[in-house]
Design an enzyme around this catalytic site. Structure first.
Site, PDB file in Angstrom:
ATOM      1  N   LYS A 190       0.766  -1.197  -0.056  1.00 21.57           N
ATOM      2  CA  LYS A 190       0.025   0.021   0.014  1.00 21.57           C
ATOM      3  C   LYS A 190       0.727   1.126   0.023  1.00 21.57           C
ATOM      4  O   LYS A 190       2.061   0.956   0.510  1.00 21.57           O
ATOM      5  CB  LYS A 190      -1.015   0.004   1.357  1.00 21.57           C
ATOM      6  N   TYR A 236      -4.417   4.061   6.302  1.00 20.30           N
ATOM      7  CA  TYR A 236      -5.033   3.056   7.348  1.00 20.30           C
ATOM      8  C   TYR A 236      -6.178   3.847   8.084  1.00 20.30           C
ATOM      9  O   TYR A 236      -7.306   2.941   8.357  1.00 20.30           O
ATOM     10  CB  TYR A 236      -3.945   2.995   8.487  1.00 20.30           C
TER      11      TYR A 236
HETATM   12  P1  NAD Z   1      12.547   1.371   1.790  1.00 20.76           P
HETATM   13  O1  NAD Z   1      13.235   2.902   1.416  1.00 20.76           O
HETATM   14  O2  NAD Z   1      12.945   1.203   3.099  1.00 20.76           O
HETATM   15  O3  NAD Z   1      12.779   0.369   0.530  1.00 20.76           O
HETATM   16  C1  NAD Z   1      12.602   0.745  -0.833  1.00 20.76           C
HETATM   17  C2  NAD Z   1      13.215  -0.106  -1.587  1.00 20.76           C
HETATM   18  O4  NAD Z   1      12.924   0.319  -2.842  1.00 20.76           O
HETATM   19  C3  NAD Z   1      14.774  -0.240  -1.402  1.00 20.76           C
HETATM   20  O5  NAD Z   1      15.335  -1.556  -1.468  1.00 20.76           O
HETATM   21  C4  NAD Z   1      15.288   0.558  -2.637  1.00 20.76           C
HETATM   22  O6  NAD Z   1      16.456   0.337  -3.009  1.00 20.76           O
HETATM   23  C5  NAD Z   1      14.184   0.049  -3.645  1.00 20.76           C
HETATM   24  N1  NAD Z   1      14.038   1.304  -4.696  1.00 20.76           N
HETATM   25  C6  NAD Z   1      13.975   0.794  -6.064  1.00 20.76           C
HETATM   26  N2  NAD Z   1      13.956   1.828  -7.006  1.00 20.76           N
HETATM   27  C7  NAD Z   1      14.167   2.824  -5.928  1.00 20.76           C
HETATM   28  C8  NAD Z   1      14.040   4.182  -6.311  1.00 20.76           C
HETATM   29  N3  NAD Z   1      14.018   4.800  -7.524  1.00 20.76           N
HETATM   30  N4  NAD Z   1      14.228   5.306  -5.342  1.00 20.76           N
HETATM   31  C9  NAD Z   1      14.439   4.788  -4.007  1.00 20.76           C
HETATM   32  N5  NAD Z   1      14.178   3.239  -3.785  1.00 20.76           N
HETATM   33  C10 NAD Z   1      14.122   2.566  -4.703  1.00 20.76           C
HETATM   34  O7  NAD Z   1      10.900   1.357   1.799  1.00 20.76           O
HETATM   35  P2  NAD Z   1       9.895   0.621   2.596  1.00 20.76           P
HETATM   36  O8  NAD Z   1       9.823   1.193   3.972  1.00 20.76           O
HETATM   37  O9  NAD Z   1      10.456  -0.679   2.557  1.00 20.76           O
HETATM   38  O10 NAD Z   1       8.648   0.828   1.675  1.00 20.76           O
HETATM   39  C11 NAD Z   1       8.425   0.047   0.300  1.00 20.76           C
HETATM   40  C12 NAD Z   1       6.935   0.028   0.290  1.00 20.76           C
HETATM   41  O11 NAD Z   1       6.267  -0.647   1.146  1.00 20.76           O
HETATM   42  C13 NAD Z   1       6.195   1.283   0.230  1.00 20.76           C
HETATM   43  O12 NAD Z   1       5.102   1.163  -0.715  1.00 20.76           O
HETATM   44  C14 NAD Z   1       5.749   1.520   1.459  1.00 20.76           C
HETATM   45  O13 NAD Z   1       4.393   2.225   1.350  1.00 20.76           O
HETATM   46  C15 NAD Z   1       5.214   0.284   1.885  1.00 20.76           C
HETATM   47  N6  NAD Z   1       5.343  -0.133   3.328  1.00 20.76           N
HETATM   48  C16 NAD Z   1       4.060  -0.725   4.093  1.00 20.76           C
HETATM   49  C17 NAD Z   1       4.304  -1.061   5.240  1.00 20.76           C
HETATM   50  C18 NAD Z   1       3.339  -1.760   5.786  1.00 20.76           C
HETATM   51  O14 NAD Z   1       2.981  -1.858   7.033  1.00 20.76           O
HETATM   52  N7  NAD Z   1       2.264  -2.312   5.061  1.00 20.76           N
HETATM   53  C19 NAD Z   1       5.284  -0.690   6.283  1.00 20.76           C
HETATM   54  C20 NAD Z   1       6.485  -0.043   5.324  1.00 20.76           C
HETATM   55  C21 NAD Z   1       6.346   0.198   4.076  1.00 20.76           C
END
Ligand code: NAD
Length: 394
Positions: A163, A248
């Protein structure tokens, strides 16, 4: 404060917010035996939903595991999804998609992933030839979900997307169309739809245990931290607090009311216009539902303390606080009855459920259309905040 039944139980309940009564093991013991057994089995890591939704388990081969490839190895994949996959019964971590060779090496070593199951964002189209991978779980920044989801569907894989589903209605539709064309399932990572306190609140609302729902208050926010992250860049996030965690509260308003809003209004405010130059810092929004129910929601990137909801019904109230974390969810009912369940790993439950949907050819309760509805409403919220006028929903 003691959670006991009072004459004006609703008022007591409201007065106790936000310092919700802590509901501990003693109250769990007071639940009926049947309920306790059902919920205790929910808590078992690895099979959190098998007992709660036996129909979903169906006649599944107990040895069959759906192969997941995590696409985007950032904080969520590393800290929560990969560990959760070690606890599940019907799914397993089979592969990865990453643009960073160093991550590929460390994940390969840690999770024993064969080279043939390691892809980057370009080579993932070749997954079509790889029967080890059934599902691609897209965990990249919001504005990159469609790109990988469409590639995965074209390679014949089912898609679970984090999401918010994407940053525009058009991109959500692309994901839905690609999965439909490939005859693959698409689900959105609404983990708390598999969380037992949340499931119970939905039941209380649906069965009108406190009478018809009249209004809902829901809030989720946190302090975002460093300014140089993608969540603060509009082209990657599509928006700030609303897109990240306000969703949420929006979900709560929709799953508790069981309806779709007919009108939204909103007000955005910034205390740090430099840091939040591109995205919303704090947003208050109102959703009006067809039968007159109103939901009052807040979200922020400015600090902690917003993490609860209260449902006001004709004969009382109920709600959760904390409501939206990965664990530690607590519930309360105005009649003093417990709203307490064992903790589950929401990510394991979500992935397990998706695997059972695939294995049993059943629809998911969190399909792409559900993600699209939220994105459509969030776009209307942004429009309402910008114009200062209520926006009617079609
Ligand atoms: P994060 O920044 O920790 O990780 C993002 C990943 O995407 C990294 O591995 C990064 O290298 C990669 N990536 C690929 N192309 C990229 C670009 N152009 N710029 C930046 N990063 C790039 O983020 P996250 O916290 O893991 O979040 C990722 C997704 O998960 C989001 O959509 C976020 O909303 C969702 N999320 C959901 C929950 C939940 O509770 N359901 C919790 C955290 C994150």
């Amino acid at each position: 404060m003691k959670c006991t039944q009072r004459r004006d139980a609703s008022a007591t309940f409201l007065a106790s917010r936000p310092a919700l009564c802590q509901i501990g093991p003693m109250q769990t013991q007071r639940q009926t035996r049947r309920e306790f057994i059902r919920l205790a089995s929910l808590a078992a890591a690895g099979a959190p939903l098998l007992s709660s939704w036996p129909s979903r388990a169906g006649a599944v081969d107990p040895d069959r595991k759906i192969g997941f490839a995590l696409c985007g190895l950032g904080g969520l994949s590393t800290g929560l999804l990969a560990p959760a996959l070690q606890t599940t019964r019907h799914c397993r971590l089979a592969g990865i998609v990453t643009g960073t060779p160093a991550k590929a090496a460390s994940w390969k070593a840690k999770y024993n992933i064969p080279d043939k199951n390691i892809y980057n964002y370009q080579t993932m189209v070749n997954m079509a030839d790889n029967p080890d991978i059934d599902v691609v779980y897209v965990v990249t920044p919001n504005a990159l979900h469609a790109e990988s989801a469409v590639k995965a569907a074209k390679a014949g894989k089912h898609v679970l997307s984090e999401k918010p589903m994407e940053v525009s209605v058009e991109k959500c539709k692309q994901m839905i169309d690609a999965c439909k064309a490939a005859n693959r399932l698409l689900a959105i990572g609404y983990r708390n739809r598999f969380e037992p306190h949340t499931i119970e609140c939905i039941r209380l609302a649906r069965e009108k245990v406190f009478g018809p729902v009249k209004s809902i208050e829901a809030s989720f926010g946190f302090g975002i931290g460093t300014p140089n992250q993608w969540r603060l860049k509009h082209d990657l996030s599509g928006g700030g607090a609303l897109m990240d965690v306000g969703i949420y509260a929006l979900q709560t308003a929709r799953y508790i009311s069981g309806e779709e809003p007919v009108e939204v209004s909103a007000k955005e405010t910034k205390t740090d216009p430099v840091k939040f130059k591109e995205v919303d810092e704090t947003m208050a929004f109102l959703l009006k539902f067809p039968d007159g129910v109103i939901a009052s929601c807040r979200t922020t990137f400015a600090g902690g303390g917003l993490n609860s909801y209260t449902v006001h019904a004709e004969k009382g109230a109920f709600g959760l606080g904390p409501a939206y974390g990965y664990g530690g969810v607590r519930g309360q009912r105005s009649d003093g009855q417990p709203l307490a369940f064992p903790e589950v790993n929401q990510f394991a439950a979500e992935m397990e459920d998706f695997s059972l949907c695939i294995l049993n050819h059943k629809p998911t309760i969190v399909p792409g259309e559900e993600g699209l509805r939220d994105v459509k409403i969030m776009m209307a919220i942004y429009e309402a905040a910008k114009s200062g006028q209520p926006v009617k929903m079609e």
